[in-house]
Every structure is written in C-alpha cells, then in structure tokens.
Design an enzyme around this catalytic site. Sequence first.
Site, PDB file in Angstrom:
ATOM      1  N   HIS A   1       1.015  55.385  28.315  1.00 45.53           N
ATOM      2  CA  HIS A   1       2.117  55.303  29.283  1.00 45.53           C
ATOM      3  C   HIS A   1       1.736  54.366  30.423  1.00 45.53           C
ATOM      4  O   HIS A   1       1.800  54.722  31.596  1.00 45.53           O
ATOM      5  CB  HIS A   1       2.477  56.712  29.776  1.00 45.53           C
ATOM      6  CG  HIS A   1       2.932  57.601  28.654  1.00 45.53           C
ATOM      7  ND1 HIS A   1       4.260  57.870  28.389  1.00 45.53           N
ATOM      8  CD2 HIS A   1       2.226  58.227  27.669  1.00 45.53           C
ATOM      9  CE1 HIS A   1       4.347  58.645  27.311  1.00 45.53           C
ATOM     10  NE2 HIS A   1       3.129  58.871  26.865  1.00 45.53           N
TER      11      HIS A   1
ATOM     12  N   ASP B   1       8.604  56.046  25.771  1.00 45.37           N
ATOM     13  CA  ASP B   1       8.312  57.484  25.674  1.00 45.37           C
ATOM     14  C   ASP B   1       8.933  58.035  24.395  1.00 45.37           C
ATOM     15  O   ASP B   1      10.149  57.922  24.190  1.00 45.37           O
ATOM     16  CB  ASP B   1       8.952  58.252  26.842  1.00 45.37           C
ATOM     17  CG  ASP B   1       8.250  58.065  28.181  1.00 45.37           C
ATOM     18  OD1 ASP B   1       7.167  57.464  28.217  1.00 45.37           O
ATOM     19  OD2 ASP B   1       8.807  58.545  29.186  1.00 45.37           O
TER      20      ASP B   1
ATOM     21  N   HIS C   1       6.295  63.439  23.675  1.00 44.17           N
ATOM     22  CA  HIS C   1       5.643  63.324  24.989  1.00 44.17           C
ATOM     23  C   HIS C   1       5.887  64.566  25.846  1.00 44.17           C
ATOM     24  O   HIS C   1       5.064  64.902  26.695  1.00 44.17           O
ATOM     25  CB  HIS C   1       6.193  62.078  25.703  1.00 44.17           C
ATOM     26  CG  HIS C   1       5.658  61.838  27.078  1.00 44.17           C
ATOM     27  ND1 HIS C   1       4.341  62.024  27.424  1.00 44.17           N
ATOM     28  CD2 HIS C   1       6.278  61.407  28.224  1.00 44.17           C
ATOM     29  CE1 HIS C   1       4.177  61.715  28.703  1.00 44.17           C
ATOM     30  NE2 HIS C   1       5.321  61.356  29.213  1.00 44.17           N
TER      31      HIS C   1
HETATM   32 MN    MN Z   1       5.937  57.572  29.910  1.00 41.87          MN
END
Ligand code: MN
Length: 253
Positions: A69, A75, A79
Amino acid sequence: MSVLQDLLGALGSGRVEVVDLTSPLHSGTPILQLPEPFANTIPFRLEEISRYDDRGPGWYWNDIHTGEHTGTHFDAPVHWATGQDGEDISQVSPSKLIAPAVVLDFASEAAKDPDFLLEIEHVRAWQERHGALPDGGWLLYRTGWDARSEDQAQFLNEGHSPGISADCAKWLAEETPILGIGTETVGTDAGAAHSFEPAFPCHSYFLGAGKYGLTQLRNLVSLPPAGSVVVASPLPIVGGSGSPARVLALVER
Ligand code: MN
C-alpha cells in the site's frame, strides 16, 4: 477497420490521450502513519544489486523494498476484515482492470476545509448535471490533494485530509453499480476516518462489498467529468492485499 486499429490510430493522432494518474515511486513517497500500537508499512527503497561494477560489470539492477500500500496503489477486498473472504489482489479479474471512470471534483471545497467530506447529496447533484455513475466503473474523487504528494508532512497534514462520509461510503458501495473508489489521498478514507462510525468507512464498505480502492492518484484535473477509461495494473501478488499500480486514463480530445 478493427476496434483496436481505430484505438491505435486515435492514440497516434492524439485524438485519444493517455494521462498518467500514477505518482512516481521513490524513498520520499508519502506513506500512511498509523498511531501506536498499530504496525506500519515501510518506505519504498531501492537496494542496489550491481551497477556496471564487480558485482555485475555489464548491468544495473535493484531489489525493491515496498509495502503493498505504497504510493499509487490498488486495494483488494481481502485488505479489510469486512472483505476477508473476498479476492486477493492476484484474483482481481483482468477484465475489471480496464473500466470507465467519472471524476467528481471537490478541490475547491477541500482547499477551504481539509476535513471536507463527500456526502450523498453531493453525488446526487453531480449526477443531475453529468448523468449516472458508471456501471462497473470507477468513481474518482478529486480534492487537489495530489499537489501535496511529494511532501509527507503536507500530504498527511497531521491527520486532516478530505474523504467521504460514512453514509455516503455505504451508499456508494452498496447502492450504486460502481467498481470502486479512487482518491488522491494516502488512503481512500478521510484523515479523520479512524474516529468515524464505522472506522475507515470507505475501506469497510467498499472492500466488504467486493469493490476496490485506488489511492494516491494524480492528474485527475486532466480528466473530464465523465467519459474516460481507466487502466489500472496492480501486480498479481498471490495472497496480496493490494499492490502498487500504474494507473492510466484514456481521454478523448
Ligand atoms: Mn491501501
């Protein structure tokens, strides 16, 4: 003429422009700073293997040290706890990596109030002017925050950065047909979102709905409100929760 030949012709003539939405990756690329007791990601770093020297006389290469990240990144649902049974980054279908996009521009609001939050009424007003949100496409949220993206302190702004309200995040994730949310900030959520109910609502609702996030985008100012196409290319890290990504937009001129 085939569709792809048409596209190549348009790219060659400039009738379709490629806009790079990606922030350069280097050791100064801003990274999220979670407070104690939470663990944090590492800064991006190159580790030289050889550079035309004894270690490799004819070649230059590096190992890279990075978080998933870090910088402009993607994402995946897994996550977040709400999306833990969902896709990891390697499982995101390639067919979703090329998708339509709209841009909602609230840079002037965010300039006046760094804690500005996008609300459902803002999105509804935008839809009245520009049409429906794209089915299977990105909502890209412009706040002007990309102007700060080469300075960690300005970018994080002591936890004051614009985002999306919990109500709006829930509505976008659960009631609209978009593929995901793209922002210019360090994450998809507002700087103050740790104190929202639920905490980090964009992460919670979007990833919980099997949707995606794109962050640390730049150059959204060069995109029209509707009609662009985004090409997002995260690395297919098996089991990964996200990945740095090159993100491009195709724009008709
Ligand atoms: Mn992220």
